[in-house]
Design an enzyme around this catalytic site. Structure first.
Site, mmCIF file in Angstrom:
data_model
loop_
_atom_site.group_PDB
_atom_site.id
_atom_site.type_symbol
_atom_site.label_atom_id
_atom_site.label_comp_id
_atom_site.label_asym_id
_atom_site.label_seq_id
_atom_site.Cartn_x
_atom_site.Cartn_y
_atom_site.Cartn_z
ATOM 1 N N ASP A 67 0.814 -1.217 0.000
ATOM 2 C CA ASP A 67 0.000 0.000 0.000
ATOM 3 C C ASP A 67 0.848 1.269 0.000
ATOM 4 O OD1 ASP A 67 0.975 -0.398 2.555
ATOM 5 O OD2 ASP A 67 -0.971 -0.740 3.472
ATOM 6 N N ASN A 136 -7.302 -2.778 14.379
ATOM 7 C CA ASN A 136 -8.677 -3.111 13.988
ATOM 8 C C ASN A 136 -8.737 -4.340 13.081
ATOM 9 O OD1 ASN A 136 -7.606 -2.166 11.613
ATOM 10 N ND2 ASN A 136 -9.019 -0.452 11.347
ATOM 11 N N HIS A 138 -6.966 -4.725 10.284
ATOM 12 C CA HIS A 138 -6.728 -4.475 8.858
ATOM 13 C C HIS A 138 -5.458 -5.161 8.381
ATOM 14 C CE1 HIS A 138 -4.440 -0.386 9.504
ATOM 15 N NE2 HIS A 138 -3.602 -1.377 9.553
ATOM 16 N N GLU A 143 -9.365 -1.843 5.417
ATOM 17 C CA GLU A 143 -9.997 -1.540 6.694
ATOM 18 C C GLU A 143 -11.266 -2.392 6.857
ATOM 19 O OE1 GLU A 143 -8.207 0.097 8.648
ATOM 20 O OE2 GLU A 143 -8.058 2.238 8.231
#
Ligand code: PGA
Length: 241
Positions: A67, A136, A138, A143
């Site tokens: 990313d 979280n 990810h 996400e």
């Protein structure tokens, strides 16, 4: 899923580096999917050390990163292309033209995502994908969402993710609000996945990944469906398993 619970960050990094090194030795022209963030830095340091000792050769290795922040490029200290240059690429004999990171400076999201998917396809897929995990759950910048995304796409970063990453920027305001990320589908097509996790803040996400339901609300939980995943974590990250 094979799980290695290591004593601390150093031991986790040693284990992760040894797995990546084995891949490079067994297939010198392998495609490595690489990750940024604090967690893999120790493993990258060890790979650089092994290269400097003459034990590893990156001359035929090709890489594709997960990313990049939208709006940041090589000239920005916090960009992921810069992170990779500083933590790995500039210290080993990898050919820069064999390294790939999404181009965060391309404002045309559709064009950039299509270009990046073609880069991955033209390489013939990924042999080993290294992954960190967000608090979280990810992976990459996938996400929590209503569904799993297949290919490269643009994401809006969660506030919690921006806050977690603000430590690399001078203020929260400077953290980009969007990113380009490889999709869950591309990650899942890798032949092998190496997930690294360190610290108490990751413990719940690691637990949900290993033993929770497979759900896009915890993107890493999809790894339960992959036949060749190795999870390497330190005691804190594994404390809820
Ligand atoms: P970290 O990030 O390694 O800096 O904790 C991991 C991630 O957010 O994927």
């Amino acid at each position: 899923m094979r799980i290695y619970k290591e004593k601390d960050y150093e031991a986790m990094s040693r284990r992760a580096a040894s797995i990546i090194a084995a891949q490079v030795i067994l297939k010198p022209d392998c495609v490595l999917g690489l990750a940024t963030g604090s967690t893999p830095i120790g493993a990258y340091k060890r790979l650089v050390k092994q290269y400097k000792k003459g034990k590893l050769d990156f001359s035929a290795v090709r890489t594709v990163n997960l990313d990049e922040y939208k709006g940041l490029g090589a000239g920005d200290e916090q960009s992921y292309i810069n992170f990779m240059n500083e933590n790995l690429f500039s210290h080993v004999n990898i050919a820069k033209e064999n390294t790939n990171v999404p181009n965060g400076l391309n404002k045309d999201a559709a064009a950039e995502c299509a270009r990046y998917d073609k880069v991955i396809a033209d390489m013939g897929g990924i042999d080993l994908q290294l992954l960190g995990i967000g608090n979280n759950g990810h992976i990459g910048f996938n996400e929590p969402a209503k569904s799993f995304a297949d290919g490269t796409h643009m994401v809006t970063l969660e506030e919690g993710t921006r806050e977690a990453n603000a430590r690399f920027f001078s203020s929260l305001d400077e953290v980009p609000t969007a990113a380009y990320t490889m999709g869950v589908g591309s990650i899942m097509r890798a032949k092998m996945i190496l997930l690294v996790a360190s610290g108490k803040a990751k413990a719940q996400a690691v637990k949900d990944t290993v033993s929770g339901p497979v759900t896009p609300k915890v993107p890493a939980s999809v790894l339960q469906l992959h036949p060749n995943v190795v999870l390497v974590g330190d005691e804190d990250a594994m404390s809820l398993l």
